[in-house]
Design an enzyme around this catalytic site. Structure first.
Site, PDB file in Angstrom:
ATOM      1  N   GLY A  17       1.068  -1.197  -0.092  1.00  0.00           N
ATOM      2  CA  GLY A  17      -0.167   0.051  -0.142  1.00  0.00           C
ATOM      3  C   GLY A  17       0.928   1.264  -0.138  1.00  0.00           C
ATOM      4  CG  ASP A 125      -4.212   9.217  13.108  1.00  0.00           C
ATOM      5  OD1 ASP A 125      -5.244   9.703  13.328  1.00  0.00           O
ATOM      6  OD2 ASP A 125      -3.804   8.679  12.602  1.00  0.00           O
TER       7      ASP A 125
END
Length: 395
Positions: A17, A125
């Site tokens: 990715g 996050d």
């Protein structure tokens, strides 16, 4: 990169990715004969990104927990990391999923967060894309590039800078305020809400509006989207999503125990499904909605007053909500844009007060008011209207 060998050790096999700052490859560690993940910074990234990349390595290296991705190696120039190769799906695959699975996944995430918090780190996050679930059902926290040591930290970001993903930011993150472990608890509450309902508690294409919702607007009760959620589990989620950190669970472990206790027998799922399942079934809805905890019934003196706002003009409705929820003793638990929705929300939520606009398109407030008085006689109704004709007010 495919087929190349990095530093005579890591043979690049395939691209897994690309992100905005790094690419991730599957690689083989020829020295130890195992597959690993190779995370390489993209060329020409900013120096702050390189510093954050190095910070991720230091963060992961200090943590040793089955729910946190392991670090194996880092290059001398901080251009790449070698980390644990985690096979499986991101948590996005489990949105929505059934209640025991959502609770079990959240329990595991909370366990990893509690460990990180106890070792002096906050993640900052937490979101589905940063969490993977292996085929065996083991959660792995990923992307610790924003993880921040609490003590003696050299900040990569400036004080007051908003860092994270807007849909999952805590109110204090949205305002650029100092953070502690309770910011991760809020973000995890958003994640659990989304897993159970398939919806985010706050959504907007306009980022400033979304941040304002986190700061000012109470989340819609998750049982509006999924009435099968136990009332006690809903209350735990809403506590995790409190605007003020001191009103939330103070540790991830407290949050974990609270949600696990809401399941029959007080235990979460032992096996994980291979794919997401439908969480929106309305089976046994009547039995669930009748089981209201005392905190959702009519308040005694000094308790919070629960409101439903029925107003067809979105700007006015949101403005009212923002103004009302400045007070600690008021909470808006539902919204409606017409009379039919108002009746539905009142019967489902049993608020203390309905603020009802009379002149709305379709079924107006004046039309539905007799039904509300008949079917929910204990709910007080406060009329809101811009009409001033005597005959209309008399009705």
């Amino acid at each position: 990169m495919i087929g190349r060998t990095i530093h005579n050790r890591y043979e690049v096999i395939e691209l897994l990715g690309d992100g905005s700052t790094a690419s991730v490859y599957r690689a083989r560690d020829k020295k130890l004969d195992r597959e690993v993940a190779l995370k390489i910074l993209l060329p020409h990234v900013k120096e702050t990104v390189r510093l954050r990349f190095h910070q991720e390595a230091r963060s992961v290296a200090r943590l040793n927990h089955p729910g946190i991705m392991a670090l194996y190696d880092i290059s001398q120039d901080n251009s790449y990391l070698i980390v644990e190769l985690v096979e499986g799906y991101t948590l996005t695959h489990y949105i929505p999923c059934d209640i025991p699975v959502a609770v079990e996944l959240t329990r595991q995430i909370a366990s990893a967060l509690h460990y990180a918090h106890e070792h002096g780190f906050i993640h900052r996050d937490i979101k589905p894309a940063n969490i993977k679930v292996t085929e065996s059902g083991q959660v792995k926290l990923m992307d610790l590039g924003l993880a921040l040591p609490r003590e003696n930290a050299t900040r990569v970001t400036a004080e007051g800078m908003i860092i994270g993903t807007p849909a999952y930011l805590s109110p204090e993150q949205a305002q650029g305020l100092p953070l502690d472990r309770r910011t991760d608890i809020y973000s995890l509450g958003v994640v659990l809400y989304e897993m159970l309902t398939g919806q985010l508690p706050f959504a907007s294409d306009d980022i400033p509006a979304l941040l304002l919702q986190h700061v000012k607007q109470p989340p819609p009760p998750p049982r509006l989207h999924n009435p099968n959620i136990p009332a006690a589990l809903e209350q735990a989620i809403l506590k995790a999503l409190e605007k003020k950190p001191e009103r939330r669970f103070q540790t991830a472990d407290e949050f974990s125990r609270a949600i696990t206790a809401t399941l029959p027998g007080g235990s979460a799922a032992s096996t994980m499904p291979s794919r997401a399942v439908d969480a929106t079934s309305t089976e046994d809805e009547e039995a669930v909605t009748d089981d209201l905890p005392s905190s959702r019934k009519r308040p005694t003196d000094g308790a919070i007053i629960r409101l439903v706002i029925a107003e067809d003009q979105t700007v006015l409705r949101k403005g009212l909500i923002s103004l009302l929820t400045v007070r600690d003793d008021l909470i808006v638990i539902g919204e409606a844009s017409n009379g039919d929705e108002a009746l539905q929300r009142v019967l489902q939520l049993q608020p203390d007060v309905l603020v009802l606009d009379l002149n709305m398109p379709g079924t107006g407030g004046l039309d539905v008011l007799p039904l509300i008085r008949q079917q929910a006689p204990k709910v007080k109704v406060l009329i809101l209207t811009g009409r001033d004709e005597d005959w209309y007010i008399t009705q």
